[in-house]
Design a protein around this motif. Structure first.
Motif, PDB file in Angstrom:
ATOM      1  N   ALA A 254       0.773  -1.245   0.050  1.00 16.00           N
ATOM      2  CA  ALA A 254       0.084   0.247  -0.003  1.00 16.00           C
ATOM      3  C   ALA A 254       0.726   1.064   0.161  1.00 16.00           C
ATOM      4  O   ALA A 254       0.602   2.268  -0.656  1.00 16.00           O
ATOM      5  N   GLU A 255       1.909   1.260   0.833  1.00 17.52           N
ATOM      6  CA  GLU A 255       2.694   2.500   0.799  1.00 17.52           C
ATOM      7  C   GLU A 255       3.475   2.401  -0.529  1.00 17.52           C
ATOM      8  O   GLU A 255       3.618   3.673  -0.960  1.00 17.52           O
TER       9      GLU A 255
ATOM     10  N   GLU B 212       1.018   4.247  -2.690  1.00 14.65           N
ATOM     11  CA  GLU B 212       0.836   5.494  -2.601  1.00 14.65           C
ATOM     12  C   GLU B 212       2.087   6.274  -2.861  1.00 14.65           C
ATOM     13  O   GLU B 212       1.835   7.387  -3.688  1.00 14.65           O
ATOM     14  N   LEU B 213       3.209   5.775  -2.802  1.00 16.81           N
ATOM     15  CA  LEU B 213       4.413   6.501  -3.167  1.00 16.81           C
ATOM     16  C   LEU B 213       4.564   6.492  -4.661  1.00 16.81           C
ATOM     17  O   LEU B 213       4.942   7.605  -5.251  1.00 16.81           O
TER      18      LEU B 213
ATOM     19  N   ARG C 218       1.904   6.636  -6.657  1.00 14.13           N
ATOM     20  CA  ARG C 218       0.896   7.655  -7.051  1.00 14.13           C
ATOM     21  C   ARG C 218       1.336   9.099  -6.893  1.00 14.13           C
ATOM     22  O   ARG C 218       1.277   9.928  -7.761  1.00 14.13           O
ATOM     23  N   ALA C 219       2.049   9.217  -5.841  1.00 16.21           N
ATOM     24  CA  ALA C 219       2.683  10.567  -5.515  1.00 16.21           C
ATOM     25  C   ALA C 219       3.884  10.884  -6.409  1.00 16.21           C
ATOM     26  O   ALA C 219       3.854  12.157  -6.919  1.00 16.21           O
TER      27      ALA C 219
END
Length: 124
Positions: free
Chosen positions: A75-76, A79-80, A82-83
């Motif tokens: 998940a991290e 998210e990274l 996507r960022a």
């Protein structure tokens, strides 16, 4: 199909495995035996079956915790990622704006140069 001998809690077991997996099976059995021995040291002699079941449950508990950690890390990473895409998109938009401003400045400078050329020709 190859067979290997492994030892769990002082007992030897003959096990079949895929070709080339002998070393892995032996290493896994050694790791499980370590779990059994540690548990036996903590709870004492409680019978082979019960000890083996407890060790198996402890190993599955470790696996479940590792799976949870992997899910959190995935998940991290998502998210990274996507960022990172958002930052790359913002950078591209900023570069496009900069390029447009640079084009505008170039046109203004060319207009100034053209005006200067027409009003004050260079001496020959």
């Amino acid at each position: 199909m190859p067979e290997v001998n492994v030892e769990i809690n002082g007992r030897r077991y003959r096990m079949a495995c895929e070709e080339g997996q002998q070393k892995r099976l032996i290493a896994l059995a050694e790791r499980f035996n370590t779990q059994v021995e540690e548990l036996k040291g903590a709870v004492g002699e409680i019978g082979d079956t019960r000890l083996t079941v407890m060790a198996g449950i402890a190993v599955v508990d470790e696996l479940a915790e590792a799976e949870k950690r992997i899910a959190r890390l995935e998940a991290e990473v998502a998210e990274l990622t996507r960022a990172g895409h958002e930052i790359a998109d913002e950078l591209e938009r900023t570069e496009q704006k900069f390029s447009a401003k640079l084009d505008d400045a170039s046109r203004v400078l060319e207009a100034v140069a053209s005006t200067l050329d027409s009003t004050a020709p260079l001496p020959s």
